[in-house]
Design a protein around this motif. Structure first.
Motif, PDB file in Angstrom:
ATOM      1  N   UNK A 180      43.087 -53.442  24.479  1.00  0.00           N
ATOM      2  CA  UNK A 180      43.355 -52.003  25.035  1.00  0.00           C
ATOM      3  C   UNK A 180      43.625 -51.122  23.455  1.00  0.00           C
ATOM      4  N   UNK A 181      43.766 -51.705  22.233  1.00  0.00           N
ATOM      5  CA  UNK A 181      43.791 -50.694  21.233  1.00  0.00           C
ATOM      6  C   UNK A 181      42.423 -50.370  20.490  1.00  0.00           C
ATOM      7  N   UNK A 182      41.263 -50.861  21.130  1.00  0.00           N
ATOM      8  CA  UNK A 182      40.276 -50.272  20.404  1.00  0.00           C
ATOM      9  C   UNK A 182      39.749 -49.087  20.953  1.00  0.00           C
ATOM     10  N   UNK A 183      39.475 -48.107  19.982  1.00  0.00           N
ATOM     11  CA  UNK A 183      39.198 -46.820  20.405  1.00  0.00           C
ATOM     12  C   UNK A 183      40.388 -46.065  20.728  1.00  0.00           C
ATOM     13  N   UNK A 184      41.742 -46.525  20.666  1.00  0.00           N
ATOM     14  CA  UNK A 184      42.968 -45.712  21.063  1.00  0.00           C
ATOM     15  C   UNK A 184      43.059 -44.512  20.089  1.00  0.00           C
ATOM     16  N   UNK A 185      43.303 -43.539  20.422  1.00  0.00           N
ATOM     17  CA  UNK A 185      43.728 -42.271  19.555  1.00  0.00           C
ATOM     18  C   UNK A 185      44.958 -42.049  19.559  1.00  0.00           C
ATOM     19  N   UNK A 186      45.750 -42.447  20.491  1.00  0.00           N
ATOM     20  CA  UNK A 186      47.206 -42.077  20.587  1.00  0.00           C
ATOM     21  C   UNK A 186      48.032 -43.051  19.811  1.00  0.00           C
ATOM     22  N   UNK A 187      48.664 -42.371  18.713  1.00  0.00           N
ATOM     23  CA  UNK A 187      49.252 -43.393  17.711  1.00  0.00           C
ATOM     24  C   UNK A 187      50.648 -43.817  18.580  1.00  0.00           C
ATOM     25  N   UNK A 188      51.233 -43.223  19.208  1.00  0.00           N
ATOM     26  CA  UNK A 188      52.432 -43.686  19.879  1.00  0.00           C
ATOM     27  C   UNK A 188      52.365 -44.576  20.851  1.00  0.00           C
ATOM     28  N   UNK A 189      51.071 -44.787  21.759  1.00  0.00           N
ATOM     29  CA  UNK A 189      50.779 -45.838  22.553  1.00  0.00           C
ATOM     30  C   UNK A 189      50.335 -47.040  21.690  1.00  0.00           C
ATOM     31  N   UNK A 190      49.481 -46.735  20.704  1.00  0.00           N
ATOM     32  CA  UNK A 190      48.974 -47.705  19.660  1.00  0.00           C
ATOM     33  C   UNK A 190      50.296 -48.482  19.244  1.00  0.00           C
ATOM     34  N   UNK A 191      51.244 -47.668  18.788  1.00  0.00           N
ATOM     35  CA  UNK A 191      52.447 -48.426  18.174  1.00  0.00           C
ATOM     36  C   UNK A 191      53.268 -49.330  19.344  1.00  0.00           C
ATOM     37  N   UNK A 192      53.302 -49.053  20.474  1.00  0.00           N
ATOM     38  CA  UNK A 192      53.880 -49.682  21.450  1.00  0.00           C
ATOM     39  C   UNK A 192      52.946 -50.779  21.703  1.00  0.00           C
ATOM     40  N   UNK A 193      51.694 -50.694  21.844  1.00  0.00           N
ATOM     41  CA  UNK A 193      50.951 -51.986  22.126  1.00  0.00           C
ATOM     42  C   UNK A 193      50.994 -52.975  20.959  1.00  0.00           C
ATOM     43  N   UNK A 194      51.048 -52.759  19.531  1.00  0.00           N
ATOM     44  CA  UNK A 194      51.198 -53.417  18.416  1.00  0.00           C
ATOM     45  C   UNK A 194      52.644 -54.119  18.726  1.00  0.00           C
ATOM     46  N   UNK A 195      53.538 -53.464  19.238  1.00  0.00           N
ATOM     47  CA  UNK A 195      55.108 -54.023  19.342  1.00  0.00           C
ATOM     48  C   UNK A 195      54.999 -54.959  20.245  1.00  0.00           C
ATOM     49  N   UNK A 196      54.314 -54.835  21.579  1.00  0.00           N
ATOM     50  CA  UNK A 196      54.090 -55.675  22.489  1.00  0.00           C
ATOM     51  C   UNK A 196      53.490 -56.944  22.158  1.00  0.00           C
ATOM     52  N   UNK A 197      52.410 -56.866  21.359  1.00  0.00           N
ATOM     53  CA  UNK A 197      51.592 -57.901  20.575  1.00  0.00           C
ATOM     54  C   UNK A 197      52.838 -58.805  19.891  1.00  0.00           C
TER      55      UNK A 197
END
Length: 172
Positions: A92-109
């Motif tokens: 889900x992080x591949x090609x993701x431009x939204x930094x806030x969403x990316x940080x949330x996904x990394x936190x979930x990981x």
């Protein structure tokens, strides 16, 4: 206190059902199998405890061994589920431009990574508690190693609880 875990676990399993909210069919199957193992674990442990206190005339050792095997399998399934979820989230992080969403996904990981390490420590303990020499390092670890695995598992649980409380506080 574990004598009272049956009903909360049963409620969780019933609410989980067939895992319709899981992201993949494999996660659903693993979730259902894990819940079945967890449901079987409690009566087996109760029988072992009842035998230890001479309420039942059965060999408690075989029930403790069965319970430990179930515990280990449950931990192993949780490790697999964590790895699958980390892979899904990575996709889900591949090609993701939204930094806030990316940080949330990394936190979930990170949460799934911590869960995986906790379950690995618990699996190491489950193997240790099997009858001596029956499987891998069963009964062969030093007290220091057993304490280390228990401490790792407990510390990860505390860290996850604190993170959860922090997230709840920031959400409100």
């Amino acid at each position: 206190m574990r004598l009272f875990d049956d009903f909360p676990m049963l409620r969780y399993s019933i609410n989980y059902g067939l895992g319709s909210e899981e992201k993949t069919g494999l996660l659903r199957v693993l979730g259902v199998v894990k819940n079945m193992l967890d449901q079987i674990y409690y009566p087996i442990e109760h029988i072992a405890l009842a035998a230890d206190h001479h309420f039942l005339k059965v060999n408690s050792g075989s029930f403790y061994t069965a319970g430990t095997i179930i515990w280990g399998l449950s931990c192993y399934i949780d490790m697999i589920r964590s790895l699958i979820m980390m892979a899904i989230l990575q996709g889900q992080t591949k090609g993701l431009k939204n930094v806030v969403l990316h940080e949330k996904i990394v936190a979930m990981q990170l949460e799934y990574l911590l869960l995986g390490f906790k379950d690995a420590a618990d699996l190491a303990l489950a193997i240790y508690y099997l009858p001596y020499g029956s499987f891998l390092w069963a009964g062969k670890l030093s007290k220091r190693n057993v304490g280390l695995f228990g401490t790792i598992s407990s510390l990860i649980r505390v860290v996850m609880l604190l993170r959860s409380l922090k997230n709840e506080k920031s959400a409100s």
